[in-house]
Design a protein around this motif. Structure first.
Motif, PDB file in Angstrom:
ATOM      1  N   ILE A 197       0.845  -1.197   0.000  1.00 21.39           N
ATOM      2  CA  ILE A 197       0.000   0.000   0.000  1.00 21.39           C
ATOM      3  C   ILE A 197       0.883   1.252   0.000  1.00 21.39           C
ATOM      4  O   ILE A 197       0.601   2.230  -0.691  1.00 21.39           O
ATOM      5  N   GLY A 198       1.978   1.188   0.764  1.00 24.00           N
ATOM      6  CA  GLY A 198       2.889   2.322   0.844  1.00 24.00           C
ATOM      7  C   GLY A 198       4.029   2.276  -0.145  1.00 24.00           C
ATOM      8  O   GLY A 198       5.018   3.010   0.021  1.00 24.00           O
ATOM      9  N   ALA A 199       3.935   1.426  -1.147  1.00 20.65           N
ATOM     10  CA  ALA A 199       4.917   1.316  -2.240  1.00 20.65           C
ATOM     11  C   ALA A 199       6.253   0.727  -1.806  1.00 20.65           C
ATOM     12  O   ALA A 199       7.130   0.528  -2.641  1.00 20.65           O
ATOM     13  N   ALA A 200       6.435   0.424  -0.535  1.00 26.15           N
ATOM     14  CA  ALA A 200       7.695  -0.162  -0.064  1.00 26.15           C
ATOM     15  C   ALA A 200       7.353  -1.188   1.014  1.00 26.15           C
ATOM     16  O   ALA A 200       6.319  -1.094   1.673  1.00 26.15           O
ATOM     17  N   PRO A 201       8.178  -2.219   1.150  1.00 24.14           N
ATOM     18  CA  PRO A 201       9.548  -2.357   0.648  1.00 24.14           C
ATOM     19  C   PRO A 201       9.677  -3.078  -0.705  1.00 24.14           C
ATOM     20  O   PRO A 201      10.792  -3.212  -1.209  1.00 24.14           O
ATOM     21  N   LEU A 202       8.572  -3.541  -1.291  1.00 24.37           N
ATOM     22  CA  LEU A 202       8.688  -4.189  -2.601  1.00 24.37           C
ATOM     23  C   LEU A 202       9.149  -3.205  -3.667  1.00 24.37           C
ATOM     24  O   LEU A 202       9.730  -3.606  -4.685  1.00 24.37           O
ATOM     25  N   ASN A 203       8.849  -1.920  -3.442  1.00 19.82           N
ATOM     26  CA  ASN A 203       9.227  -0.864  -4.386  1.00 19.82           C
ATOM     27  C   ASN A 203       8.576  -1.029  -5.749  1.00 19.82           C
ATOM     28  O   ASN A 203       9.124  -0.611  -6.771  1.00 19.82           O
ATOM     29  N   GLU A 204       7.412  -1.649  -5.767  1.00 21.47           N
ATOM     30  CA  GLU A 204       6.620  -1.710  -6.989  1.00 21.47           C
ATOM     31  C   GLU A 204       5.818  -0.419  -7.127  1.00 21.47           C
ATOM     32  O   GLU A 204       5.349   0.145  -6.139  1.00 21.47           O
ATOM     33  N   GLU A 205       5.659   0.057  -8.335  1.00 20.32           N
ATOM     34  CA  GLU A 205       4.966   1.321  -8.568  1.00 20.32           C
ATOM     35  C   GLU A 205       3.491   1.205  -8.184  1.00 20.32           C
ATOM     36  O   GLU A 205       2.844   0.178  -8.435  1.00 20.32           O
ATOM     37  N   VAL A 206       2.974   2.259  -7.573  1.00 21.95           N
ATOM     38  CA  VAL A 206       1.549   2.345  -7.250  1.00 21.95           C
ATOM     39  C   VAL A 206       1.012   3.656  -7.806  1.00 21.95           C
ATOM     40  O   VAL A 206       1.762   4.596  -8.075  1.00 21.95           O
ATOM     41  N   GLU A 207      -0.284   3.718  -7.971  1.00 22.02           N
ATOM     42  CA  GLU A 207      -0.933   4.927  -8.475  1.00 22.02           C
ATOM     43  C   GLU A 207      -1.696   5.603  -7.342  1.00 22.02           C
ATOM     44  O   GLU A 207      -2.068   4.969  -6.344  1.00 22.02           O
ATOM     45  N   ASN A 208      -1.938   6.899  -7.535  1.00 21.94           N
ATOM     46  CA  ASN A 208      -2.774   7.681  -6.595  1.00 21.94           C
ATOM     47  C   ASN A 208      -2.311   7.531  -5.146  1.00 21.94           C
ATOM     48  O   ASN A 208      -3.112   7.442  -4.226  1.00 21.94           O
ATOM     49  N   PHE A 209      -0.996   7.507  -4.982  1.00 21.10           N
ATOM     50  CA  PHE A 209      -0.464   7.372  -3.623  1.00 21.10           C
ATOM     51  C   PHE A 209      -0.802   8.606  -2.790  1.00 21.10           C
ATOM     52  O   PHE A 209      -0.723   9.746  -3.264  1.00 21.10           O
ATOM     53  N   LYS A 210      -1.129   8.350  -1.540  1.00 19.51           N
ATOM     54  CA  LYS A 210      -1.367   9.441  -0.597  1.00 19.51           C
ATOM     55  C   LYS A 210      -1.076   8.947   0.808  1.00 19.51           C
ATOM     56  O   LYS A 210      -1.512   7.863   1.200  1.00 19.51           O
ATOM     57  N   CYS A 211      -0.323   9.731   1.547  1.00 17.45           N
ATOM     58  CA  CYS A 211      -0.097   9.455   2.967  1.00 17.45           C
ATOM     59  C   CYS A 211      -0.539  10.673   3.748  1.00 17.45           C
ATOM     60  O   CYS A 211      -0.040  11.789   3.511  1.00 17.45           O
ATOM     61  N   THR A 212      -1.460  10.481   4.655  1.00 21.37           N
ATOM     62  CA  THR A 212      -1.942  11.570   5.495  1.00 21.37           C
ATOM     63  C   THR A 212      -1.409  11.369   6.903  1.00 21.37           C
ATOM     64  O   THR A 212      -1.819  10.439   7.612  1.00 21.37           O
TER      65      THR A 212
END
Length: 770
Positions: A81-96
């Motif tokens: 969900i947070g793009a890491a640690p797999l480091n696979e690309e994600v879309e529409n990332f948001k961290c609040t």
């Protein structure tokens, strides 16, 4: 949102981050009043730990491992969900990052995922709310893996009694999760047990991380077993299922696998609890509290309300959006966080004085706790976690200063008669603790009449190893301030005999500083028989910032020298603040110690130490230089104009400890959150620029106001009353006589009536010409 790193919410209570890959991790800290704390990055990982009231640490997870993996069980595509640690690309990332929670969200192949983390107010655990939604037009079969490591370290034990020798994991059906037990004979409390539990049926699990991650790593434990490699765990990337492993000794953790099937448009929620407990029975009881959506939502809302409400007694609104972003909300949380992360007399007393502006009872508790770590001869330990009683010279000063500030805040002079324990046995009144601190600093004077530096003073890295009799100019200046503070207190309580003694000591010390520490244009930093430190004739650094700022704050600078002192300070200004010393040392000198052994421009060796720059802001306010004060404050604020967070790496919502001036690391920051910069920066805006200053008689209003600010408003709770203070600056002054109306009535002088009536009072302040 292209290239946009972040933005603040309209109410400033949240920072929304739009890029998962930043110059460094941007953390949020969430903690309970019980001492449980979760550090959470924009990727969701971070350390979780428990620190009890005696400062006994239990670190739950090594390598900060806290991750959620998602895998499409048909395509075998996997991501975080947070793009890491797999480091696979994600879309529409948001961290609040919010005052009361952190939530991550992203989308991969039309699967939208949310991960909210929070810590309830009175908990020994954190809660994860995970929601997965199928945005596609076909049914999706997914595996969700929630993973953490278990460490359970943080306390001292004899050699060969390593804690891992006492640990094991097992899956408990009633817990519906993995419990990691520890039965260490030297554990200081019973909460050296950890668990990860789920609200949903667990398809499979692993308590042996080598089974989940694979057995090959680049880092090994003591027996040569590999650390778990969470970046590419075998089970996830090879399309396997967890092996239902349990383990003892090495590479312990918890991985819970859930299989979910989502129809088009359908979503699924999973609630996880991770924490410490005294027993598996307690863990089971805790896990059952978070089985239903309503219970989790109610718990989350209570956590948010608590984290917002505890900062609500201090409110700020200025014309400067940059100032508002950090100073309205986040600075209060950062100062509060330092109490959780620091256990040292010098550090915690400074933090506590910042807390006096809005969490008075917590500040009082912390100041009195620091007194318990003072020895009968007046000095104190450096830290009580980890325990360190190395003889630093400055602890007595901070004790005097902080207790005087506490008395001015509360007006409760009965505190002086309260009995407090000594570190080395017995107890005495607070007044006796104060007098012991004064006597200690007098007794510690050297041959020039200045206070000896011993191992170090405020600057931990200034270690004059060649001269045990070396004297600290900065501490001597601070002691002058302490003597003035104690004199004022003695006059207030009617102890004129001791007040006269304190004034005499102040005069002697101020004269000694001006006689022996003046270098023609500025004050030296330390006096040594080998070589004076911070002199125009010194090898390496010629001038130190702190010796100048504290000379002004302690009121020891003769009028004829003030222009030179101020010009010397102004001449130190750099792109993002004021370096601690100039020029930086090029080579190691035993006459200076550790700081000279660092690369030039790093940390204390010529770096911009933001804590020290905050002292300079107070100097500006004392001299009525409001424009200089706000300019300096904005330079050390994160994401400044000349040093944006994209370069410095600093989180844009909290202060960092230092910026490098070394060319190879220019402008980069080190760590944030747990730095004394926070308390001094908070005080600089509320007590310095806005001018809300506690006194024994009441709350003084003495703004040092930026000339381009038309007005600003602050709400301040003081002695059981709330004051809504609006400062008007129609003449665009930096400082002036304040004309004050309270509840429509003109106030004589600049000290508000001490109402103590549990009401809100409207205060209108207008700056007028002198």
């Amino acid at each position: 949102m292209e290239d946009k790193l972040y933005e603040f919410s309209e109410d400033e209570k949240a920072c929304v981050i739009y890029q998962p890959k930043l110059p460094r991790y941007w953390f949020n800290y969430l903690w309970s009043e019980k001492g449980y704390c979760a550090q959470i990055s924009q990727n969701g990982h971070g350390r979780s730990y428990y620190l009890n009231e005696k400062a006994d640490m239990c670190m739950l997870n090594n390598n900060d491992a806290r991750y959620v993996y998602i895998r499409d069980d048909e395509s075998m595509q996997s991501w975080n969900i947070g793009a890491a640690p797999l480091n696979e690309e994600v879309e529409n990332f948001k961290c609040t990052h919010h005052l009361g929670y952190t939530e991550l969200s992203s989308q991969v192949d039309q699967i939208t995922s949310f991960w909210c983390l929070y810590v309830p107010k009175d908990a020994y655990h954190e809660v994860w709310r995970i929601r997965i939604k199928n945005e596609s037009q076909r049914t999706r079969k997914l595996s969700v893996f929630e993973a953490t490591s278990f460490e359970l370290e943080g306390f001292s034990y004899p050699r060969y009694y390593e804690n891992y020798r006492c640990m094991e994991t097992h899956f408990d059906r009633d817990l519906n999760g993995i419990y990691c037990s520890s039965d260490h004979p030297f554990a200081p409390h019973k909460r050296y047990n950890a668990f990860l539990a789920s609200s949903e049926p667990v398809f499979a699990f692993d308590g042996d991380l080598s089974k989940f991650c694979g057995g090959v790593g680049t880092i090994t434990k003591l027996d040569a077993s590999a650390y778990a490699l969470f970046q590419r765990p075998d089970i996830v990337v090879k399309g396997l299922d967890c092996s239902n492993s349990e383990a003892a000794l090495f590479v312990l953790g918890a991985v819970l696998q859930h299989k979910i099937v989502l129809a088009p448009g359908e979503s699924k929620e999973i609630y996880m609890v991770m924490g410490v407990s005294e027993s598996v029975e307690e863990a089971i009881s805790v896990g059952r509290q978070y089985k239903e959506k309503k219970a989790v939502e109610d718990s989350l809302q209570k956590a948010i309300a608590y984290n917002v409400d505890k900062y609500s007694s201090l409110i700020l609104e200025t014309p400067d959006a940059k100032v508002n972003h950090i100073m309205k909300e986040w600075i209060k949380k950062q100062v509060d966080c330092c109490i959780v992360g620091k256990k040292g007399v010098r550090d915690n007393l400074q933090i506590a004085v910042g807390l006096l502006n809005y969490r008075q009872e917590k500040a009082k508790e912390e100041i009195l706790e620091c007194l318990r770590h003072q020895f009968q001869n007046g000095h104190a330990v450096l830290t009580w976690y980890p325990y360190d009683d190395t003889r630093y010279s400055d602890q007595p000063f901070w004790i005097i200063w902080a207790v005087c500030e506490l008395l001015k805040e509360t007006g409760d002079l009965s505190l002086l008669e309260q009995k407090i324990s000594w570190q080395d046995g017995g107890q005495a009144t607070v007044m006796e603790h104060l007098r012991a601190a004064v006597s200690c600093l007098i007794r510690d004077k050297g041959k020039h009449g200045l206070v000896k530096i011993y191992f170090a003073d405020w600057n931990d890295a200034l270690n004059i190893t060649t001269d045990p009799e070396a004297e600290s100019v900065m501490l001597s200046e601070q002691f002058c301030m302490a003597l003035l503070e104690m004199e004022a207190l003695m006059h207030y309580i009617g102890n004129e005999e001791y007040a006269v003694f304190l004034r005499q000591e102040y005069e002697k010390l101020a004269q000694a500083i001006n006689t022996y520490a003046w270098d023609g244009k500025w004050y030296m930093r330390a006096l040594s028989q080998v070589e004076n430190i911070g002199s125009k004739d010194s090898d390496g650094s010629k001038i130190y910032l702190n010796a100048q700022t504290w000379a002004v704050l302690a009121e020891i600078v003769p009028p004829e020298r003030m222009a030179d002192v101020v010009a010397s300070v102004d001449g130190m200004e750099g792109d993002f603040g004021f370096p601690l010393n100039m020029p930086a040392y090029e080579k190691y000198s035993p006459n200076v110690g550790r700081m000279s052994g660092m690369l030039p421009g790093l940390f204390e060796n010529g770096g911009v130490y933001c804590h020290a720059t905050s002292f300079k802001i107070f100097m500006d306010c004392k001299l009525g230089r409001a424009n200089k004060a706000i300019r300096t404050l904005k330079k050390i604020m994160p994401d400044s104009e000349q040093n944006p967070s994209s370069n410095s790496g600093a989180e844009p919502y909290v202060f960092t400890n230092c910026y490098a001036t070394h060319p190879g690391y220019y402008g980069k920051s080190y760590w944030s959150w747990t730095t004394g910069t926070s308390a001094w920066a908070l005080r600089s805006i509320y007590e310095g620029i806005m001018g809300l200053q506690r006194t024994y008689e009441g709350l003084r209003i003495a703004p040092c106001f930026p000339s381009d600010w038309n007005e600003a408003t602050v709400v301040r709770h003081f002695r059981d009353a709330d004051y809504r203070i609006c400062i008007h600056n129609p003449m665009h002054l930096e400082q002036g006589v304040a004309h004050i109306l309270m509840d429509g009535q003109e106030i004589t002088g600049n000290i508000l009536p001490d109402m103590q009536d549990n009401k809100v009072h409207d205060v209108q302040v207008t700056l007028c010409g002198k």
